[in-house]
Design an enzyme around this catalytic site. Structure first.
Site, PDB file in Angstrom:
ATOM      1  N   SER A 214       0.876  -1.181   0.000  1.00 55.60           N
ATOM      2  CA  SER A 214       0.000   0.000   0.000  1.00 55.60           C
ATOM      3  C   SER A 214       0.905   1.220   0.000  1.00 55.60           C
ATOM      4  CB  SER A 214      -0.916  -0.034   1.216  1.00 55.60           C
ATOM      5  OG  SER A 214      -0.204  -0.416   2.376  1.00 55.60           O
ATOM      6  N   LEU A 215       0.674   2.139  -0.937  1.00 55.90           N
ATOM      7  CA  LEU A 215       1.565   3.296  -1.100  1.00 55.90           C
ATOM      8  C   LEU A 215       0.837   4.613  -0.831  1.00 55.90           C
ATOM      9  CD1 LEU A 215       3.296   2.084  -4.409  1.00 55.90           C
ATOM     10  CD2 LEU A 215       4.113   1.783  -2.067  1.00 55.90           C
ATOM     11  N   GLY A 216      -0.235   4.589  -0.038  1.00 54.02           N
ATOM     12  CA  GLY A 216      -0.963   5.825   0.286  1.00 54.02           C
ATOM     13  C   GLY A 216      -1.492   6.497  -0.964  1.00 54.02           C
ATOM     14  N   GLY A 219      -1.399   4.945  -4.451  1.00 50.52           N
ATOM     15  CA  GLY A 219      -2.152   3.738  -4.766  1.00 50.52           C
ATOM     16  C   GLY A 219      -1.516   2.491  -4.184  1.00 50.52           C
ATOM     17  N   GLY A 245      -4.780  -0.605   5.158  1.00 53.22           N
ATOM     18  CA  GLY A 245      -3.943  -1.714   4.702  1.00 53.22           C
ATOM     19  C   GLY A 245      -4.651  -3.053   4.912  1.00 53.22           C
ATOM     20  N   ASP A 246      -5.372  -3.185   6.023  1.00 53.25           N
ATOM     21  CA  ASP A 246      -6.101  -4.432   6.311  1.00 53.25           C
ATOM     22  C   ASP A 246      -7.205  -4.630   5.268  1.00 53.25           C
ATOM     23  OD1 ASP A 246      -4.525  -4.141   8.569  1.00 53.25           O
ATOM     24  OD2 ASP A 246      -6.164  -3.284   9.760  1.00 53.25           O
TER      25      ASP A 246
HETATM   26  O1  LIG Z   1       0.314  -1.978  16.731  1.00 51.16           O
HETATM   27  P1  LIG Z   1       0.007  -2.776  15.489  1.00 51.16           P
HETATM   28  O2  LIG Z   1      -0.319  -4.193  15.793  1.00 51.16           O
HETATM   29  O3  LIG Z   1       1.034  -2.607  14.416  1.00 51.16           O
HETATM   30  O4  LIG Z   1      -1.278  -2.135  14.828  1.00 51.16           O
HETATM   31  C1  LIG Z   1      -2.510  -2.164  15.526  1.00 51.16           C
HETATM   32  C2  LIG Z   1      -3.504  -1.283  14.820  1.00 51.16           C
HETATM   33  O5  LIG Z   1      -3.053   0.060  14.716  1.00 51.16           O
HETATM   34  O6  LIG Z   1      -3.683  -1.766  13.494  1.00 51.16           O
HETATM   35  C3  LIG Z   1      -5.042  -1.688  13.115  1.00 51.16           C
HETATM   36  C4  LIG Z   1      -5.167  -0.885  11.860  1.00 51.16           C
HETATM   37  O7  LIG Z   1      -4.443  -1.472  10.821  1.00 51.16           O
HETATM   38  C5  LIG Z   1      -5.791  -1.126  14.296  1.00 51.16           C
HETATM   39  O8  LIG Z   1      -6.990  -1.818  14.440  1.00 51.16           O
HETATM   40  C6  LIG Z   1      -4.876  -1.335  15.472  1.00 51.16           C
HETATM   41  O9  LIG Z   1      -5.021  -0.407  16.503  1.00 51.16           O
END
Ligand SMILES: O=P(O)(O)OC[C@@]1(O)O[C@H](CO)[C@@H](O)[C@@H]1O
Length: 302
Positions: A214-216, A219, A245-246
């Protein structure tokens, strides 16, 4: 079935402010929300909305861990967590008119016995794909991730920090770094699309069959055995970028699970991410009628 492992889950506390933060001044707000969070858990939530079978696992403990389990069950996200003696963390996002602040706690320490229970839990669910996503709490290290990848015949997908990516040694179906992680994983900085493309190619050689980055505003790219595909970001109003990103990863995995092409996977990923950044925190927007046509989302292959 896609099983997600969140080694360090969180409850996400999102606060929206009407004016910017001023030091030594009390800020007040009525607009807050609490969501189950942590990268793997978010992926499971988006997958459920995309009608893909998923189970969420990881380590939870204390009253926030209890909240997280109950909230996921209420949202009909199948979950099977390992209970630990420490406390699940609370991560905070502050949305002010001009700025977005994100404060993540480090989280609890995980004992070896809990890691063994995690591997047994994964095996019991017999997944086709295991997604390991998010930061590693104390007690979990890159070797633990390799152990999970090697414990069964599933494909393993990782979304972990750049330095962790660099230390992994097993074979992985896919990794999903962001721009900064891509640089950290390959020992350079990624400032341009060209940098991102060569870093993604390097990572493929390191043992990741596909690299989705993911490059913001630039794109996203997907490096495959045949080419590196690039798609520009869609023009949408951004509320906040938490979970983008998720969302990208969930869209990519959904299409791959349904036998779609790499191009279709990247388009669906970007379409899901665009929806998610237009809502607050890690809440899940409706994910039907996604824009994924080639005219609306042109792809360039390098
Ligand atoms: O501290 P980590 O594990 O890198 O990231 C956790 C987190 O920032 O990632 C999610 C968004 O991608 C949020 O739900 C959560 O708070």
């Amino acid at each position: 079935m896609i099983l997600t492992v969140t080694p360090n889950p969180a409850v996400d506390h999102t606060l929206q402010l009407e004016s910017d933060l001023v030091s030594d001044t009390v800020a007040r707000t009525d607009t807050t929300r609490l969501d189950p969070g942590g990268k793997g858990i978010n992926v499971s939530e988006f997958l459920v909305e995309l009608d893909v079978e998923t189970v969420a696992t990881g380590f939870v403990g204390g009253f926030l861990g209890q909240f997280l389990r109950e909230e996921l069950t209420m949202r009909e996200i199948t979950n099977d967590f390992i209970e630990i003696s420490g406390h699940t963390r609370l991560n905070t996002t502050i949305l002010a008119p001009q700025s977005e602040y994100k404060i993540n706690q480090n989280g609890p320490t995980i004992a070896d016995s809990s890691t063994n229970r995690l591997i047994e839990t994964i095996k019991r669910h017999d997944p086709e794909i295991v997604v390991i996503a998010g930061s590693l709490p104390s007690g979990i290290n890159p070797r633990t991730i390799d152990q999970i990848a090697e414990a069964g015949t599933w494909e393993t997908v990782v979304d972990v920090a750049g330095d962790v990516l660099r230390d992994l040694q097993a074979e992985y179906a896919l990794c999903k770094p962001n721009r900064v992680e891509l640089g950290a994983a390959t020992g350079g900085t990624v400032d341009s699309l060209d940098d991102a493309i060569s870093a993604a190619r390097k990572l493929r050689k390191h043992g990741f069959k596909h690299v989705v980055a993911s490059l913001g505003k630039n794109g996203a790219i997907m490096a495959t055995p045949d080419a590196v595909l690039h798609i520009p970001a869609l023009d949408v109003d951004v509320i906040d970028t938490v979970g983008a990103g998720d969302a990208l990863l969930s869209g990519v995995l959904t299409e791959r699970q349904q036998g779609g092409s790499s191009e279709a996977a990247l388009r669906t990923g970007v379409a899901v991410a665009s929806r998610v950044i237009s809502v607050s925190g890690t809440s899940v927007p409706p994910l039907d009628d996604l824009t994924t046509t080639a005219e609306e989302m042109p792809i360039t292959a390098y």
